[in-house]
Design a protein around this motif. Structure first.
Motif, PDB file in Angstrom:
ATOM      1  N   PRO A   1       9.697   3.822 -15.680  1.00  0.00           N
ATOM      2  CA  PRO A   1       8.709   4.459 -14.855  1.00  0.00           C
ATOM      3  C   PRO A   1       8.462   3.605 -13.493  1.00  0.00           C
ATOM      4  N   PHE A   2       8.394   2.251 -13.754  1.00  0.00           N
ATOM      5  CA  PHE A   2       8.209   1.397 -12.740  1.00  0.00           C
ATOM      6  C   PHE A   2       9.175   1.697 -11.437  1.00  0.00           C
ATOM      7  N   SER A   3      10.423   1.670 -12.006  1.00  0.00           N
ATOM      8  CA  SER A   3      11.613   1.848 -10.978  1.00  0.00           C
ATOM      9  C   SER A   3      11.195   2.992 -10.063  1.00  0.00           C
ATOM     10  N   PHE A   4      10.835   4.204 -10.452  1.00  0.00           N
ATOM     11  CA  PHE A   4      10.374   5.322  -9.468  1.00  0.00           C
ATOM     12  C   PHE A   4       9.263   4.868  -8.699  1.00  0.00           C
ATOM     13  N   ILE A   5       8.319   4.095  -9.094  1.00  0.00           N
ATOM     14  CA  ILE A   5       7.510   3.652  -8.096  1.00  0.00           C
ATOM     15  C   ILE A   5       7.823   2.800  -7.182  1.00  0.00           C
ATOM     16  N   MET A   6       8.914   1.860  -7.684  1.00  0.00           N
ATOM     17  CA  MET A   6       9.602   1.134  -6.616  1.00  0.00           C
ATOM     18  C   MET A   6      10.137   1.973  -5.537  1.00  0.00           C
ATOM     19  N   LEU A   7      11.008   2.899  -5.590  1.00  0.00           N
ATOM     20  CA  LEU A   7      11.614   3.731  -4.841  1.00  0.00           C
ATOM     21  C   LEU A   7      10.607   4.312  -3.849  1.00  0.00           C
ATOM     22  N   LEU A   8       9.531   4.801  -4.432  1.00  0.00           N
ATOM     23  CA  LEU A   8       8.202   5.271  -3.603  1.00  0.00           C
ATOM     24  C   LEU A   8       7.877   4.216  -2.691  1.00  0.00           C
ATOM     25  N   MET A   9       7.736   3.310  -3.150  1.00  0.00           N
ATOM     26  CA  MET A   9       7.135   2.056  -2.436  1.00  0.00           C
ATOM     27  C   MET A   9       8.222   1.657  -1.077  1.00  0.00           C
ATOM     28  N   VAL A  10       9.438   1.759  -1.249  1.00  0.00           N
ATOM     29  CA  VAL A  10      10.384   1.512  -0.257  1.00  0.00           C
ATOM     30  C   VAL A  10      10.264   2.497   0.710  1.00  0.00           C
ATOM     31  N   PHE A  11      10.167   4.070   0.423  1.00  0.00           N
ATOM     32  CA  PHE A  11       9.976   5.008   1.395  1.00  0.00           C
ATOM     33  C   PHE A  11       8.681   4.816   1.982  1.00  0.00           C
ATOM     34  N   SER A  12       7.783   4.478   1.330  1.00  0.00           N
ATOM     35  CA  SER A  12       6.298   4.409   1.854  1.00  0.00           C
ATOM     36  C   SER A  12       6.448   3.250   3.154  1.00  0.00           C
ATOM     37  N   PHE A  13       6.894   2.281   2.566  1.00  0.00           N
ATOM     38  CA  PHE A  13       7.079   0.805   3.340  1.00  0.00           C
ATOM     39  C   PHE A  13       7.871   1.368   4.894  1.00  0.00           C
ATOM     40  N   TYR A  14       8.923   2.034   4.503  1.00  0.00           N
ATOM     41  CA  TYR A  14       9.758   2.270   5.671  1.00  0.00           C
ATOM     42  C   TYR A  14       8.941   3.368   6.725  1.00  0.00           C
ATOM     43  N   LYS A  15       8.276   4.285   6.063  1.00  0.00           N
ATOM     44  CA  LYS A  15       7.540   5.001   7.093  1.00  0.00           C
ATOM     45  C   LYS A  15       6.480   4.378   7.774  1.00  0.00           C
ATOM     46  N   ALA A  16       5.913   3.418   7.185  1.00  0.00           N
ATOM     47  CA  ALA A  16       4.683   2.834   7.726  1.00  0.00           C
ATOM     48  C   ALA A  16       5.371   1.742   8.811  1.00  0.00           C
ATOM     49  N   LEU A  17       6.503   1.304   8.795  1.00  0.00           N
ATOM     50  CA  LEU A  17       7.287   0.292   9.370  1.00  0.00           C
ATOM     51  C   LEU A  17       7.931   1.200  10.686  1.00  0.00           C
ATOM     52  N   THR A  18       8.320   2.051  10.671  1.00  0.00           N
ATOM     53  CA  THR A  18       8.696   2.930  11.608  1.00  0.00           C
ATOM     54  C   THR A  18       7.772   3.576  12.661  1.00  0.00           C
ATOM     55  N   LYS A  19       6.577   3.837  11.967  1.00  0.00           N
ATOM     56  CA  LYS A  19       5.195   4.180  12.554  1.00  0.00           C
ATOM     57  C   LYS A  19       4.717   2.856  13.471  1.00  0.00           C
ATOM     58  N   ASP A  20       4.673   1.688  12.897  1.00  0.00           N
ATOM     59  CA  ASP A  20       4.063   0.747  13.680  1.00  0.00           C
ATOM     60  C   ASP A  20       5.259   0.212  14.712  1.00  0.00           C
ATOM     61  N   LYS A  21       6.538   0.502  14.738  1.00  0.00           N
ATOM     62  CA  LYS A  21       7.312   0.026  15.431  1.00  0.00           C
ATOM     63  C   LYS A  21       7.190   1.197  16.794  1.00  0.00           C
ATOM     64  N   GLN A  22       7.299   2.235  16.632  1.00  0.00           N
ATOM     65  CA  GLN A  22       6.807   3.258  17.701  1.00  0.00           C
ATOM     66  C   GLN A  22       5.571   3.130  18.509  1.00  0.00           C
ATOM     67  N   GLU A  23       4.734   2.792  17.743  1.00  0.00           N
ATOM     68  CA  GLU A  23       3.247   2.025  18.445  1.00  0.00           C
ATOM     69  C   GLU A  23       3.471   0.880  19.220  1.00  0.00           C
ATOM     70  N   GLU A  24       4.190   0.150  18.850  1.00  0.00           N
ATOM     71  CA  GLU A  24       4.322  -1.114  19.710  1.00  0.00           C
ATOM     72  C   GLU A  24       5.155  -0.821  20.722  1.00  0.00           C
ATOM     73  N   LYS A  25       6.100   0.203  20.905  1.00  0.00           N
ATOM     74  CA  LYS A  25       6.910   0.678  21.960  1.00  0.00           C
ATOM     75  C   LYS A  25       6.113   1.344  22.969  1.00  0.00           C
ATOM     76  N   LYS A  26       4.991   2.227  22.513  1.00  0.00           N
ATOM     77  CA  LYS A  26       4.112   2.787  23.466  1.00  0.00           C
ATOM     78  C   LYS A  26       3.279   1.923  24.120  1.00  0.00           C
ATOM     79  N   GLN A  27       2.906   0.829  23.554  1.00  0.00           N
ATOM     80  CA  GLN A  27       1.889  -0.052  24.050  1.00  0.00           C
ATOM     81  C   GLN A  27       2.566  -0.944  25.179  1.00  0.00           C
TER      82      GLN A  27
END
Length: 498
Positions: A469-495
């Motif tokens: 069950p924790f491995s499923f949580i890890m997969l969700l963590m990777v997806f969540s992290f990448y989502k936040a990472l790309t959003k932060d990168k886009q905001e940096e470009k805008k700034q």
């Protein structure tokens, strides 16, 4: 204890309940837990191989991508610990006591009794013994730890989230992670941590007892192991009281100093040329066969498939089960480093140290086995001390090894009390001493009770089963992290363009 959350009480009840079951009816507990673990291994072996390979590929991608420049923290944040101390801390928490326990036992076992494909006690078995040991303790294992640590550190230090597994999933699930679902996820993480450390305390006590038995003839008995656990508990409680920047920091540096001395002495006093030649050869074989070994299941060869399930799948599940503890601790000590710097350090340095360690102690053990000392037939906790009996200054090295086991023992338990304190006080970076002491006592008590009743193996089985069950949580963590990472990168470009 005012700061503790419901996660503290729920997890404590679950772990105490399982421990009580293991104490009162250890045979049934082990049968049930073994059945669950075997079912998971057989039916989800393919899944474990795929996700661990995915974690490694993801880490390598981030190292070489533009995201690697992003810092785990604010722009002005500096690393809290120097490189040597940082490496020592993450290594001590992540792999330390396991290397001492299995440094001789695993390679000798793969050579003499459980080679993956070759006939036992052949030259090919020697090559395979080191290669598969490198594989199980190398970059795949550290990629599992790195994923958890990276995601947690990113959200803790860049987004000011609490140091909780559930908090990393908020980009996907939002405020639902602050309710019952989030608490459930954190309970799984805390359960894996306390059970993993309790089993390690038990195994560490048995190895120190094994060394005393082999060297001094002291009884291999529960009362000896209980005394060892009591002494270690007092010591890690003292260390825990001093805090992260003193107790764990100094102990981790001491660990690496003692381990380095033991390693160099064994290389010089052992079969030096044999060790160096084998290390070089095994590193080449390891990197050459990584792609095939990463996904090897051998569905058309029952014996080879069973070996993969018993070893590779077991190790991947074990590292996943340990990853909440190790990952949270590594995250806590990694503020201020870039993603590239962090991942390169976590993947490469501990893996290289593990390779040198296993080549040194494994080949020394195999050399002794070839010379007529049947190390393979000894209990695993005595293998290291038997090998030392065959080289000069063996008694001194054995004493040094027991000291190292003790310091690793203390560091792991100390680190765990810190992590458990964080996870059960809503992610506090400085959990109250009372909470850490409560978890420290619980860990030691569970280890002692299960050693007495023989339920330690069953608890280990339960831990490995919890990895699914924790491995499923890890997969969700990777997806969540990448989502936040790309959003932060886009905001940096805008700034930059504004």
């Amino acid at each position: 204890m005012k700061k503790v959350t419901t996660v503290f009480w729920v997890t404590l009840v679950i772990v105490l309940g399982l421990s009580l079951w293991g104490s009162l009816d250890p045979v049934r507990f082990e049968n049930v837990s073994s059945t669950i673990m075997n079912y998971v291994s057989v039916h989800f072996g393919w899944y474990y191989l795929l996700i661990v390979s995915l974690f490694l590929i993801f880490c390598l991608y981030l190292i070489f991508s533009p995201y690697g420049k992003i810092k785990l923290g604010k722009k002005d944040d500096k690393p809290e610990f120097s490189y040597p101390t940082w490496f020592a801390m993450l290594f001590s928490a992540g792999m330390g006591i396991g290397l001492v326990f299995f440094g001789v036992a695993s390679p000798v076992s793969h050579y003499a009794t459980t080679p993956p494909t070759a006939d036992p006690a052949t030259s090919q078995a020697i090559e395979d013994a080191l290669r598969v040991t490198f594989f199980h303790y190398g970059i795949h294992a550290w990629a599992i730890y790195a994923v958890i640590a990276l995601v947690l550190a990113y959200f803790m230090f860049r987004h000011d989230k609490p140091g909780l597994i559930s908090a990393t999933l908020e980009p996907i699930f939002g405020d639902r992670m602050k309710g019952a679902w989030g608490k459930g996820i954190d309970v799984i993480a805390v359960f894996a941590t306390i059970v993993g450390v309790a089993t390690t305390l038990g195994f560490g006590a048995t190895q120190i007892n094994g060394g005393l038995t082999y060297l001094l003839g002291i009884d291999n008995a529960f009362w000896v192991q209980l005394v060892i656990i009591l002494v270690v508990t007092v010591l890690f409680m003292i260390s825990s009281y001093t805090g992260l920047s003193k107790g764990i920091k100094y102990l981790s540096n001491a660990n690496m100093g003692i381990a380095g001395l033991l390693l160099v002495a064994t290389i010089i006093l052992g079969p030096t040329l044999y060790i160096l030649n084998s290390l070089t050869d095994a590193i080449g074989a390891y990197f050459q066969q990584i792609p095939a070994e990463s996904l090897r299941l051998s569905p058309n060869n029952a014996d080879e498939q069973q070996w993969v399930l018993d070893w590779t799948v077991f190790f991947w599940a074990w590292w996943i089960a340990w990853s909440p503890f190790v990952g949270i601790f590594i995250a806590r000590v990694s503020k201020g480093r870039t993603i590239r710097e962090f991942l390169s350090g976590v993947l490469i340095v501990p893996s290289v140290v593990s390779f040198v360690w296993f080549a040194t102690f494994g080949i020394s053990g195999i050399d002794a086995q070839q010379g007529g000392l049947d190390i393979a037939s000894l209990p695993e906790e005595q293998a290291l001390f038997a090998m030392f009996s065959e080289i000069p200054l063996g008694l001194i090295l054995s004493i040094l090894a027991m000291l190292l086991i003790g310091t690793f023992f203390i560091t792991s338990a100390d680190s765990a009390t810190f992590v458990l304190g964080m996870q059960t006080t809503n992610g506090s970076l400085s959990p109250p001493k009372k909470v850490k002491f409560a978890w420290g006592f619980a860990q030691s008590a569970i280890a002692a009770v299960l050693l007495y009743t023989g339920g330690l193996q069953a608890l280990e089985n339960a831990l490995i089963s919890a990895a699914l069950p924790f491995s499923f949580i890890m997969l969700l963590m990777v997806f969540s992290f990448y989502k936040a990472l790309t959003k932060d990168k886009q905001e940096e470009k805008k700034q930059k363009h504004s």
